[in-house]
Design a protein around this motif. Structure first.
Motif, mmCIF file in Angstrom:
data_model
loop_
_atom_site.group_PDB
_atom_site.id
_atom_site.type_symbol
_atom_site.label_atom_id
_atom_site.label_comp_id
_atom_site.label_asym_id
_atom_site.label_seq_id
_atom_site.Cartn_x
_atom_site.Cartn_y
_atom_site.Cartn_z
ATOM 1 N N ALA A 22 41.275 48.935 38.649
ATOM 2 C CA ALA A 22 40.497 48.547 37.806
ATOM 3 C C ALA A 22 40.999 48.239 36.364
ATOM 4 O O ALA A 22 40.507 47.766 35.403
ATOM 5 N N ILE A 23 42.493 48.324 36.465
ATOM 6 C CA ILE A 23 43.314 47.677 35.446
ATOM 7 C C ILE A 23 43.559 46.280 35.592
ATOM 8 O O ILE A 23 44.683 46.114 36.528
ATOM 9 N N GLY A 24 42.961 45.292 35.095
ATOM 10 C CA GLY A 24 43.251 43.996 35.270
ATOM 11 C C GLY A 24 42.825 43.520 36.590
ATOM 12 O O GLY A 24 43.139 42.219 37.200
ATOM 13 N N GLY A 25 41.885 44.351 37.522
ATOM 14 C CA GLY A 25 41.566 43.636 38.731
ATOM 15 C C GLY A 25 40.398 42.961 38.782
ATOM 16 O O GLY A 25 39.103 43.424 39.329
ATOM 17 N N HIS A 26 40.277 42.034 38.022
ATOM 18 C CA HIS A 26 38.996 41.240 37.713
ATOM 19 C C HIS A 26 38.604 40.493 38.844
ATOM 20 O O HIS A 26 37.377 40.280 39.157
ATOM 21 N N ASN A 27 39.322 40.515 39.914
ATOM 22 C CA ASN A 27 38.826 39.728 41.279
ATOM 23 C C ASN A 27 38.111 40.521 42.215
ATOM 24 O O ASN A 27 37.787 40.616 43.356
ATOM 25 N N LEU A 28 38.538 42.116 41.661
ATOM 26 C CA LEU A 28 37.719 43.147 42.654
ATOM 27 C C LEU A 28 36.499 43.769 41.925
ATOM 28 O O LEU A 28 35.603 44.248 42.479
ATOM 29 N N PHE A 29 36.408 43.630 40.309
ATOM 30 C CA PHE A 29 35.427 44.581 39.731
ATOM 31 C C PHE A 29 34.871 43.571 38.872
ATOM 32 O O PHE A 29 35.712 42.931 37.962
ATOM 33 N N ALA A 30 33.713 43.622 38.628
ATOM 34 C CA ALA A 30 33.000 42.665 37.428
ATOM 35 C C ALA A 30 33.103 43.346 36.203
ATOM 36 O O ALA A 30 32.928 44.665 36.042
ATOM 37 N N GLY A 31 33.243 42.846 34.884
ATOM 38 C CA GLY A 31 33.063 43.494 33.757
ATOM 39 C C GLY A 31 34.211 44.154 32.995
ATOM 40 O O GLY A 31 33.978 45.083 32.316
ATOM 41 N N LEU A 32 35.457 44.082 33.861
ATOM 42 C CA LEU A 32 36.456 44.671 33.372
ATOM 43 C C LEU A 32 37.208 44.192 32.067
ATOM 44 O O LEU A 32 37.040 43.099 31.653
ATOM 45 N N ASP A 33 37.539 45.045 31.210
ATOM 46 C CA ASP A 33 38.051 44.707 29.976
ATOM 47 C C ASP A 33 39.506 45.181 29.886
ATOM 48 O O ASP A 33 39.832 46.043 30.097
ATOM 49 N N ASP A 34 40.465 43.988 29.649
ATOM 50 C CA ASP A 34 41.871 44.436 29.568
ATOM 51 C C ASP A 34 42.457 45.710 28.620
ATOM 52 O O ASP A 34 43.198 46.260 28.985
ATOM 53 N N GLU A 35 41.772 45.409 27.287
ATOM 54 C CA GLU A 35 42.246 46.543 26.337
ATOM 55 C C GLU A 35 41.747 47.866 26.760
ATOM 56 O O GLU A 35 42.503 49.007 26.719
ATOM 57 N N GLN A 36 40.713 47.908 27.615
ATOM 58 C CA GLN A 36 40.288 49.091 27.897
ATOM 59 C C GLN A 36 41.064 49.621 29.054
ATOM 60 O O GLN A 36 41.419 50.921 29.298
ATOM 61 N N ILE A 52 51.845 55.763 38.865
ATOM 62 C CA ILE A 52 50.852 54.715 38.465
ATOM 63 C C ILE A 52 50.889 53.738 39.815
ATOM 64 O O ILE A 52 51.813 53.136 39.963
ATOM 65 N N ASP A 53 49.831 53.449 40.355
ATOM 66 C CA ASP A 53 49.780 52.803 41.744
ATOM 67 C C ASP A 53 49.045 51.380 41.447
ATOM 68 O O ASP A 53 47.773 51.374 41.163
ATOM 69 N N THR A 54 49.585 50.449 41.480
ATOM 70 C CA THR A 54 49.102 49.019 41.250
ATOM 71 C C THR A 54 49.609 48.043 42.634
ATOM 72 O O THR A 54 50.086 48.511 43.660
ATOM 73 N N ALA A 55 49.055 46.780 42.443
ATOM 74 C CA ALA A 55 49.432 45.864 43.454
ATOM 75 C C ALA A 55 49.398 44.347 42.950
ATOM 76 O O ALA A 55 48.448 44.369 41.810
ATOM 77 N N TYR A 56 50.118 43.639 43.465
ATOM 78 C CA TYR A 56 49.760 42.093 43.189
ATOM 79 C C TYR A 56 48.388 41.642 43.065
ATOM 80 O O TYR A 56 47.916 40.976 42.270
ATOM 81 N N ILE A 57 47.605 41.984 44.065
ATOM 82 C CA ILE A 57 46.375 41.496 44.265
ATOM 83 C C ILE A 57 45.143 42.060 43.417
ATOM 84 O O ILE A 57 44.279 41.609 43.288
ATOM 85 N N TYR A 58 45.630 43.162 42.529
ATOM 86 C CA TYR A 58 44.751 43.581 41.679
ATOM 87 C C TYR A 58 44.949 42.689 40.362
ATOM 88 O O TYR A 58 45.769 42.733 39.498
ATOM 89 N N GLY A 59 44.071 41.643 40.394
ATOM 90 C CA GLY A 59 44.058 40.645 39.494
ATOM 91 C C GLY A 59 45.000 39.780 39.554
ATOM 92 O O GLY A 59 45.381 38.831 38.844
ATOM 93 N N GLU A 60 45.509 39.587 40.914
ATOM 94 C CA GLU A 60 46.542 38.388 41.226
ATOM 95 C C GLU A 60 47.886 38.345 40.452
ATOM 96 O O GLU A 60 48.022 37.508 39.508
ATOM 97 N N GLY A 61 48.312 39.745 39.878
ATOM 98 C CA GLY A 61 49.153 39.981 38.888
ATOM 99 C C GLY A 61 49.244 40.334 37.643
ATOM 100 O O GLY A 61 49.771 41.040 36.782
ATOM 101 N N ARG A 62 47.575 40.562 37.316
ATOM 102 C CA ARG A 62 47.324 40.842 35.801
ATOM 103 C C ARG A 62 47.601 42.355 35.677
ATOM 104 O O ARG A 62 47.815 42.772 34.794
#
Length: 314
Positions: A22-36, A52-62
């Protein structure tokens, strides 16, 4: 936060981490805010959550870009943060997965650039493809490990056969698979093999997309692009049974002056088969509350009671 060792590597991480979809995962969740999203990460780090667990597909790099930006801030020491990221989705065609050595080598380079770091602590193959021999994919990651670009090797969403093929040379350090009190197939499918081969285990969706937090009472609806919209856990009789069972946790949680979410996280932290747990968060307050789960020390009786309550979902 107790430090846990990741497989056979030299990586030590906090046993409570942060799932960053949910950090930058705009393609997964609606209404996310990058600053938040960046504030969520800052809060995690300030509360001793260093995995901290992330992935490329969470926002396609975002997601990686936001994490990299926060770690450039003077307040934070990169050497004390354990970054786990994953790749397999082909840029421009995310439905296609690629585990080829050339793809993984480039994926690591691209992730290093987005994260603005010289090394990645844990790098996972996010999903298997259909064509690459898994031991060859892992051999490529082993070369990157020897070059100092990654520190531990992981796989995710692999079958047991694929994991065994990947681990032919003993290079796999960690497995990430879906596991929660509602989805416990890994106990029989993977846990014996992991114990035998000193491979760590990290469950994803440990709070079952919020179902194990106690916040749901009636069947919800989600936006079409929300990953929960097609989840059968949120529908019909299964949803009703989940809510009924989760509500039985309330008096146990009250005995620990805890929330249901904190109680469930404490159950994972006490589970000897689980190396670390990585709940996600969409609000700063959720991160702060999750961190308090480390202060809950379940009795053996309560651990077994919770285990028994959810056995029906096995």
């Amino acid at each position: 936060m107790a430090d846990v060792k990741i497989g056979k590597s030299a990586v030590y991480a906090s046993s409570l981490g942060l799932g960053a979809n949910a950090i930058g995962g705009h393609n997964l969740f609606a209404g996310l805010d990058d600053e938040q999203g960046k504030d969520i990460l800052r809060t995690a780090l300030r509360n001793g959550i260093t995995l901290i667990d992330t992935a490329y597909i969470y926002g396609e790099g975002r997601s990686e870009e936001l994490i990299g930006a926060v770690l450039q801030e003077k307040e934070f020491d990169r050497s004390k943060v354990i970054i786990a990221t994953k790749a397999a989705h082909t840029p421009g065609n995310p439905d296609k997965k690629d585990n080829s050595p050339a793809f993984l080598t480039q994926a690591v380079e691209d992730a290093l650039a987005r994260l603005q770091t010289a090394y990645i602590d844990i790098f996972y193959i996010h999903f298997p493809d259909e064509q690459t021999p898994k031991n060859e994919a892992i051999a490529a990651l082993h070369q990157l490990k020897e070059a100092g670009k990654i520190r531990a090797i992981g796989v995710s969403n692999f079958s047991l056969d694929q994991l065994q093929e990947a681990n032919q040379d003993g290079y796999v350090d960690i497995l990430e698979e879906e596991y929660s009190l509602l989805h416990r197939q890994a106990e029989t499918t993977f846990f014996p093999y992991l114990a035998e081969h000193d491979i760590s285990f990290v469950p994803y969706f440990p709070l079952a997309s919020g179902l194990l937090t106690g916040k749901y009472e009636k069947e919800p609806t989600f936006a079409e692009n929300d990953i929960r919209s097609s989840n059968p856990d949120f529908k019909g009789e299964r949803f009703a049974k989940i809510v009924e069972t989760v509500n039985q946790l309330k008096p146990i949680a009250d005995n620990y002056d805890a929330t249901i979410t904190q109680l469930v996280l404490a159950w994972y932290l006490k589970n000897p088969e689980i190396t670390a747990v990585i709940p996600g968060a969409k609000k700063v307050e959720q991160v702060t509350a999750n961190a308090q789960a480390m202060d809950i020390h379940l009795t053996k009786a309560d651990y077994q009671l919770i285990d028994h309550l959810f056995a029906v979902f096995n």
